[in-house]
Design a protein around this motif. Structure first.
Motif, PDB file in Angstrom:
ATOM      1  N   TYR B  35       0.851  -1.185   0.000  1.00  0.00           N
ATOM      2  CA  TYR B  35       0.000   0.000   0.000  1.00  0.00           C
ATOM      3  C   TYR B  35       0.893   1.243   0.000  1.00  0.00           C
ATOM      4  N   ARG B  36       0.309   2.346  -0.429  1.00  0.00           N
ATOM      5  CA  ARG B  36       0.996   3.629  -0.373  1.00  0.00           C
ATOM      6  C   ARG B  36       0.138   4.594   0.430  1.00  0.00           C
ATOM      7  N   GLU B  44      -3.575   3.594  -0.090  1.00  0.00           N
ATOM      8  CA  GLU B  44      -3.927   3.282  -1.464  1.00  0.00           C
ATOM      9  C   GLU B  44      -3.357   1.910  -1.803  1.00  0.00           C
ATOM     10  N   PHE B  45      -4.215   0.994  -2.206  1.00  0.00           N
ATOM     11  CA  PHE B  45      -3.776  -0.354  -2.556  1.00  0.00           C
ATOM     12  C   PHE B  45      -2.927  -0.317  -3.820  1.00  0.00           C
ATOM     13  N   LEU B  46      -1.806  -1.019  -3.788  1.00  0.00           N
ATOM     14  CA  LEU B  46      -0.935  -1.080  -4.959  1.00  0.00           C
ATOM     15  C   LEU B  46      -0.990  -2.443  -5.638  1.00  0.00           C
ATOM     16  N   ILE B  47      -0.717  -3.502  -4.873  1.00  0.00           N
ATOM     17  CA  ILE B  47      -0.595  -4.840  -5.455  1.00  0.00           C
ATOM     18  C   ILE B  47      -0.642  -5.869  -4.340  1.00  0.00           C
ATOM     19  N   TYR B  48      -1.086  -7.078  -4.672  1.00  0.00           N
ATOM     20  CA  TYR B  48      -0.962  -8.141  -3.701  1.00  0.00           C
ATOM     21  C   TYR B  48      -0.435  -9.398  -4.374  1.00  0.00           C
ATOM     22  N   GLY B  59      -3.471  -1.663  -9.224  1.00  0.00           N
ATOM     23  CA  GLY B  59      -3.248  -0.535  -8.328  1.00  0.00           C
ATOM     24  C   GLY B  59      -1.926   0.170  -8.519  1.00  0.00           C
ATOM     25  N   LEU B  60      -1.034  -0.415  -9.275  1.00  0.00           N
ATOM     26  CA  LEU B  60       0.258   0.232  -9.486  1.00  0.00           C
ATOM     27  C   LEU B  60       0.044   1.527 -10.263  1.00  0.00           C
ATOM     28  N   PRO B  61       0.580   2.662  -9.756  1.00  0.00           N
ATOM     29  CA  PRO B  61       0.265   3.975 -10.343  1.00  0.00           C
ATOM     30  C   PRO B  61       0.761   4.169 -11.772  1.00  0.00           C
ATOM     31  N   SER B  62       1.888   3.562 -12.105  1.00  0.00           N
ATOM     32  CA  SER B  62       2.446   3.730 -13.444  1.00  0.00           C
ATOM     33  C   SER B  62       3.398   2.584 -13.733  1.00  0.00           C
ATOM     34  N   VAL B  89       4.647   7.134   2.395  1.00  0.00           N
ATOM     35  CA  VAL B  89       5.009   5.961   3.203  1.00  0.00           C
ATOM     36  C   VAL B  89       4.480   4.733   2.479  1.00  0.00           C
ATOM     37  N   TYR B  90       5.343   3.772   2.267  1.00  0.00           N
ATOM     38  CA  TYR B  90       4.964   2.535   1.585  1.00  0.00           C
ATOM     39  C   TYR B  90       4.841   1.441   2.637  1.00  0.00           C
TER      40      TYR B  90
END
Lengths: 115, 115
Positions: B35-36, B44-48, B59-62, B89-90
């Motif tokens: 998360y970020r 904010e969820f990024l990846i699992y 969820g990855l921003p770019s 913060v990650y």
């Protein structure tokens, strides 16, 4: 897309008193899960309580309880007998049934406990 | 280990440089999440990951963001050509399995500052 809104950026309460933190969410899903997480200054998120949307009974965990109003899409957290250790950021989160791994978080409420 | 650990605790880098953030989940946990948390914001969820595979990377921003997990344990989140908006913060979390009933246990996070 689901959204979670916490309308109270900051709250304060006297030690031993009761405080309620508000959370509303928006979704077209019928099956989902709701959570309250606590983030102390150490930054580690700690699960406080969770609620399954299909359950009518409100979840409770010791001094923590929720008021889940599915029709109103409201999920408030009540902290009874507030203690100094309860001071933290509190985040409300939503997870759809089909993709429970993707928690959607609100922006948080900073709770201060006054001795 | 006793809990989820992340390294480094803090990272300062210059715009355009690549950074790697590491997460060590709780031993035996098959699911791992990134998360970020931007300043003053919720998570904010990024990846699992379930095991070594990532079923959902949406969820990855770019495409500057990538993550991998090897041996079903340690995960690395890589940010290439960092930008100032990557400052945040990650947070990493792990759970026994990927399901709503499985509590996500969070690490203390890595605070990234891009100058």
């Amino acid at each position: 897309a689901q959204t979670v809104t916490q309308s109270q950026p900051e709250m304060s309460v006297q030690e031993a008193e009761t405080v309620t933190l508000s959370c509303t969410y928006d979704t077209s899903e019928s099956d989902y899960y709701l959570f309250w997480y606590k983030q102390p200054p150490s930054r580690q998120m700690i699960l406080v309580i969770r609620q399954e949307a299909y359950k009518q009974q409100n979840a409770t965990e010791n001094r923590f309880s929720v008021n889940f109003q599915k029709a109103a899409k409201s999920f408030s957290l009540k902290i009874s007998d507030s203690q100094l250790g309860d001071a933290a950021m509190y985040f409300c989160a939503f997870a759809p049934f089909q993709v429970v791994q993707k928690l959607v978080f609100g922006q948080g409420t900073r709770l201060t406990i006054n001795p | 280990g006793a809990g989820v650990s992340q390294s480094p605790s803090n990272k300062v880098t210059e715009k355009g440089k690549d950074v790697e953030l590491r997460c060590d989940p709780i031993s035996g946990h098959t699911a791992l999440y990134w998360y970020r948390q931007s300043l003053g914001q919720g998570l904010e969820f990024l990846i699992y990951f379930q095991g070594n595979s990532a079923p959902d990377k949406s969820g990855l921003p770019s495409d500057r963001f990538s993550a991998e997990r090897t041996g079903g344990s340690v995960s690395t989140l890589t940010i290439q050509r960092t930008q100032q908006e990557d400052s945040a913060v990650y947070l990493c979390a792990s759970s026994l399995a990927a399901g709503y009933q499985e509590t996500q246990y969070f690490g203390p996070g890595t605070r990234l500052l891009v100058l």
